[in-house]
Design a protein around this motif. Structure first.
Motif, PDB file in Angstrom:
ATOM      1  N   GLU A   1     -30.250 -18.948 -10.855  1.00 50.87           N
ATOM      2  CA  GLU A   1     -29.197 -17.941 -10.827  1.00 50.87           C
ATOM      3  C   GLU A   1     -28.949 -17.443  -9.411  1.00 50.87           C
ATOM      4  N   ARG A   2     -29.948 -17.526  -8.560  1.00 49.33           N
ATOM      5  CA  ARG A   2     -29.798 -17.003  -7.202  1.00 49.33           C
ATOM      6  C   ARG A   2     -29.332 -18.068  -6.226  1.00 49.33           C
ATOM      7  N   ILE A   3     -29.157 -19.316  -6.694  1.00 51.05           N
ATOM      8  CA  ILE A   3     -28.745 -20.379  -5.778  1.00 51.05           C
ATOM      9  C   ILE A   3     -27.370 -20.098  -5.204  1.00 51.05           C
ATOM     10  N   ASN A   4     -26.438 -19.639  -6.035  1.00 48.93           N
ATOM     11  CA  ASN A   4     -25.070 -19.357  -5.584  1.00 48.93           C
ATOM     12  C   ASN A   4     -24.675 -17.961  -6.021  1.00 48.93           C
ATOM     13  N   PRO A   5     -25.160 -16.919  -5.317  1.00 52.91           N
ATOM     14  CA  PRO A   5     -24.898 -15.546  -5.759  1.00 52.91           C
ATOM     15  C   PRO A   5     -23.498 -15.074  -5.450  1.00 52.91           C
ATOM     16  N   SER A   6     -22.724 -15.830  -4.658  1.00 51.30           N
ATOM     17  CA  SER A   6     -21.410 -15.347  -4.251  1.00 51.30           C
ATOM     18  C   SER A   6     -20.489 -15.133  -5.437  1.00 51.30           C
ATOM     19  N   SER A   7     -20.627 -15.955  -6.487  1.00 51.34           N
ATOM     20  CA  SER A   7     -19.789 -15.803  -7.670  1.00 51.34           C
ATOM     21  C   SER A   7     -20.021 -14.452  -8.326  1.00 51.34           C
ATOM     22  N   ASN A   8     -21.308 -14.085  -8.494  1.00 61.04           N
ATOM     23  CA  ASN A   8     -21.618 -12.799  -9.095  1.00 61.04           C
ATOM     24  C   ASN A   8     -21.152 -11.658  -8.212  1.00 61.04           C
ATOM     25  N   ASN A   9     -21.341 -11.793  -6.884  1.00 62.26           N
ATOM     26  CA  ASN A   9     -20.902 -10.754  -5.960  1.00 62.26           C
ATOM     27  C   ASN A   9     -19.396 -10.583  -6.008  1.00 62.26           C
ATOM     28  N   ARG A  10     -18.663 -11.691  -6.091  1.00 58.43           N
ATOM     29  CA  ARG A  10     -17.208 -11.627  -6.139  1.00 58.43           C
ATOM     30  C   ARG A  10     -16.758 -10.931  -7.414  1.00 58.43           C
ATOM     31  N   GLU A  11     -17.383 -11.279  -8.522  1.00 59.12           N
ATOM     32  CA  GLU A  11     -17.051 -10.641  -9.793  1.00 59.12           C
ATOM     33  C   GLU A  11     -17.329  -9.145  -9.729  1.00 59.12           C
ATOM     34  N   GLU A  12     -18.430  -8.763  -9.091  1.00 62.78           N
ATOM     35  CA  GLU A  12     -18.765  -7.348  -8.972  1.00 62.78           C
ATOM     36  C   GLU A  12     -17.753  -6.615  -8.101  1.00 62.78           C
ATOM     37  N   MET A  13     -17.320  -7.260  -7.007  1.00 63.62           N
ATOM     38  CA  MET A  13     -16.327  -6.629  -6.130  1.00 63.62           C
ATOM     39  C   MET A  13     -14.996  -6.442  -6.854  1.00 63.62           C
ATOM     40  N   VAL A  14     -14.593  -7.459  -7.593  1.00 63.03           N
ATOM     41  CA  VAL A  14     -13.340  -7.363  -8.348  1.00 63.03           C
ATOM     42  C   VAL A  14     -13.438  -6.239  -9.373  1.00 63.03           C
ATOM     43  N   THR A  15     -14.588  -6.157 -10.050  1.00 65.81           N
ATOM     44  CA  THR A  15     -14.791  -5.093 -11.034  1.00 65.81           C
ATOM     45  C   THR A  15     -14.730  -3.728 -10.367  1.00 65.81           C
ATOM     46  N   ASP A  16     -15.318  -3.609  -9.159  1.00 66.75           N
ATOM     47  CA  ASP A  16     -15.298  -2.326  -8.439  1.00 66.75           C
ATOM     48  C   ASP A  16     -13.870  -1.930  -8.065  1.00 66.75           C
ATOM     49  N   ILE A  17     -13.067  -2.896  -7.599  1.00 66.20           N
ATOM     50  CA  ILE A  17     -11.673  -2.596  -7.243  1.00 66.20           C
ATOM     51  C   ILE A  17     -10.902  -2.152  -8.470  1.00 66.20           C
ATOM     52  N   ALA A  18     -11.107  -2.841  -9.585  1.00 61.81           N
ATOM     53  CA  ALA A  18     -10.437  -2.452 -10.834  1.00 61.81           C
ATOM     54  C   ALA A  18     -10.895  -1.074 -11.293  1.00 61.81           C
ATOM     55  N   LEU A  19     -12.196  -0.803 -11.152  1.00 59.15           N
ATOM     56  CA  LEU A  19     -12.726   0.500 -11.554  1.00 59.15           C
ATOM     57  C   LEU A  19     -12.140   1.619 -10.701  1.00 59.15           C
ATOM     58  N   VAL A  20     -12.051   1.385  -9.384  1.00 61.26           N
ATOM     59  CA  VAL A  20     -11.472   2.388  -8.483  1.00 61.26           C
ATOM     60  C   VAL A  20     -10.010   2.631  -8.839  1.00 61.26           C
ATOM     61  N   THR A  21      -9.291   1.563  -9.177  1.00 60.97           N
ATOM     62  CA  THR A  21      -7.878   1.709  -9.558  1.00 60.97           C
ATOM     63  C   THR A  21      -7.740   2.568 -10.805  1.00 60.97           C
ATOM     64  N   THR A  22      -8.594   2.338 -11.797  1.00 63.74           N
ATOM     65  CA  THR A  22      -8.497   3.129 -13.032  1.00 63.74           C
ATOM     66  C   THR A  22      -8.880   4.590 -12.783  1.00 63.74           C
ATOM     67  N   GLU A  23      -9.844   4.829 -11.887  1.00 57.75           N
ATOM     68  CA  GLU A  23     -10.229   6.214 -11.588  1.00 57.75           C
ATOM     69  C   GLU A  23      -9.145   6.909 -10.779  1.00 57.75           C
ATOM     70  N   LEU A  24      -8.489   6.177  -9.879  1.00 58.48           N
ATOM     71  CA  LEU A  24      -7.354   6.753  -9.158  1.00 58.48           C
ATOM     72  C   LEU A  24      -6.280   7.192 -10.144  1.00 58.48           C
ATOM     73  N   ALA A  25      -6.014   6.358 -11.149  1.00 58.56           N
ATOM     74  CA  ALA A  25      -5.037   6.729 -12.181  1.00 58.56           C
ATOM     75  C   ALA A  25      -5.468   8.008 -12.889  1.00 58.56           C
ATOM     76  N   SER A  26      -6.769   8.169 -13.141  1.00 58.62           N
ATOM     77  CA  SER A  26      -7.262   9.382 -13.806  1.00 58.62           C
ATOM     78  C   SER A  26      -7.063  10.616 -12.934  1.00 58.62           C
ATOM     79  N   ILE A  27      -7.291  10.469 -11.620  1.00 59.73           N
ATOM     80  CA  ILE A  27      -7.061  11.598 -10.705  1.00 59.73           C
ATOM     81  C   ILE A  27      -5.594  12.002 -10.726  1.00 59.73           C
ATOM     82  N   LEU A  28      -4.705  11.015 -10.759  1.00 56.90           N
ATOM     83  CA  LEU A  28      -3.272  11.312 -10.828  1.00 56.90           C
ATOM     84  C   LEU A  28      -2.935  12.037 -12.130  1.00 56.90           C
ATOM     85  N   GLU A  29      -3.615  11.682 -13.190  1.00 52.09           N
ATOM     86  CA  GLU A  29      -3.394  12.343 -14.479  1.00 52.09           C
ATOM     87  C   GLU A  29      -3.815  13.809 -14.421  1.00 52.09           C
ATOM     88  N   TYR A  30      -4.996  14.075 -13.855  1.00 43.27           N
ATOM     89  CA  TYR A  30      -5.452  15.467 -13.753  1.00 43.27           C
ATOM     90  C   TYR A  30      -4.537  16.279 -12.839  1.00 43.27           C
TER      91      TYR A  30
END
Length: 322
Positions: free
Chosen positions: A48-77
């Motif tokens: 699993e650790r031979i090619n960690p870039s795939s997991n890191n990329r998925e985590e970064m994409v998830t973080d960007i999506a999470l930040v986008t959804t939280e930004l939307a929540s701030i706009l709602e408040y």
């Protein structure tokens, strides 16, 4: 007689040695059998650790999506609070039933009549973790910290301008059961186009001390609940595009299909529909630059299950966006 006893003892000792050898052999086999699962586990972990870039990329994409959804929540408040103001200024009392029990809205400048607009703070409570149970909001996320709001003119008027600010000395923190995001700085300029349409210029959004920088232009269009105060209970569509930096990597983001949100208890955490595209502009990882698509409705049922589908380089992964 003595010779017979001696022979018997000798035979007994030989039998004992043979029995001991058999026991040692058996123990060795059992030891090997018991050890094999651990060896296999270590081998799998190494794979699993031979090619960690795939997991890191998925985590970064998830973080960007999470930040986008939280930004939307701030706009709602922001909208929920700003829509309670009047042509004179801030109300004598802000209604906070749709915020957390810990939230207080604190007026700073209450009147438009002094010529410089109105200002108030949305205080979600302390930022220290673990959060108090009273800091849990209707969407299930915990929030702490202060967001400053300024309104240049009556909020409901077309062309009215407003500003959303998080200062570095008063960070804003949001947490789920498994993840915590610290918004160190946020600057958003807001302009109303129509009663149901708002434009947001995200000039700066810094998360976790420069680990993620985010900016862009967003439009929020209400499609239900337009004539009721605030945004809770409403449905709206979010469109826009911009850029994001994660460490040394650079991305462009674009909402390919409008993100639909239902601002309802248990359903307001993330959009129930829409396509969010991320383009890798610059990468320090050994991966090919290209598009990554986040589908907020992979099962095409607009459910509030928080499952999103990430499609990258022909690989499809479903994850739960906390």
């Amino acid at each position: 007689m003595k010779g017979t006893i001696f022979v018997d003892k000798l035979l007994f000792l030989r039998k004992l040695q043979q029995k001991t050898k058999r026991m040692r052999s058996s123990q060795l086999k059992i030891g090997i059998i018991l050890t094999m699962p651990f060896i296999l586990l270590i081998s799998f972990s190494s794979c699993e650790r031979i090619n960690p870039s795939s997991n890191n990329r998925e985590e970064m994409v998830t973080d960007i999506a999470l930040v986008t959804t939280e930004l939307a929540s701030i706009l709602e408040y922001f909208d929920e609070a700003a829509d309670q103001t009047t042509g004179k200024g801030t109300p004598s009392f802000f209604e906070t039933r749709n915020f957390s029990k810990e939230t207080k809205i604190i007026p700073v400048d209450t009147s438009y009549y002094d010529g410089d607009g109105v200002e108030f703070l949305i205080d979600f409570g302390p930022t220290a973790t673990p959060f108090k149970p009273t800091q849990k909001c209707l969407d299930g996320r915990f929030r702490g910290g202060v967001v400053k709001i300024t309104l240049e003119m009556h909020y409901i008027e077309n062309t009215s301008k407003s500003h959303i600010i998080v200062n570095s000395d008063r960070s804003f923190v949001v947490a789920t059961e498994s993840k915590t995001l610290v918004v160190n700085e946020l600057e958003v300029n807001v302009e109303r186009k129509l009663r149901e349409l708002l434009n947001f210029e995200v000039k700066n959004l810094e998360v976790d001390k420069n680990s993620l920088d985010f900016d862009g232009l967003l439009t929020l269009e209400k499609i239900s609940g337009i004539n009721t105060p605030g945004i809770f209970g409403d449905h709206y569509l979010l469109n826009g595009s911009g850029s994001a930096d994660v460490g040394d990597e650079e991305f462009k983001w674009e909402i390919r299909s409008p993100l639909k949100k239902k601002v309802e208890p248990g359903c307001g955490m993330i959009p129930v529909k829409g396509l969010f595209n991320i383009t890798v502009e610059k990468s320090n990882q050994n991966v090919t630059n290209g598009d990554i698509l986040v589908d907020f409705d992979p099962f095409e049922n607009e459910s509030c299950d928080r499952i999103v589908r990430i499609v990258s380089a022909g690989k499809t992964t479903d994850v739960v966006l906390e």
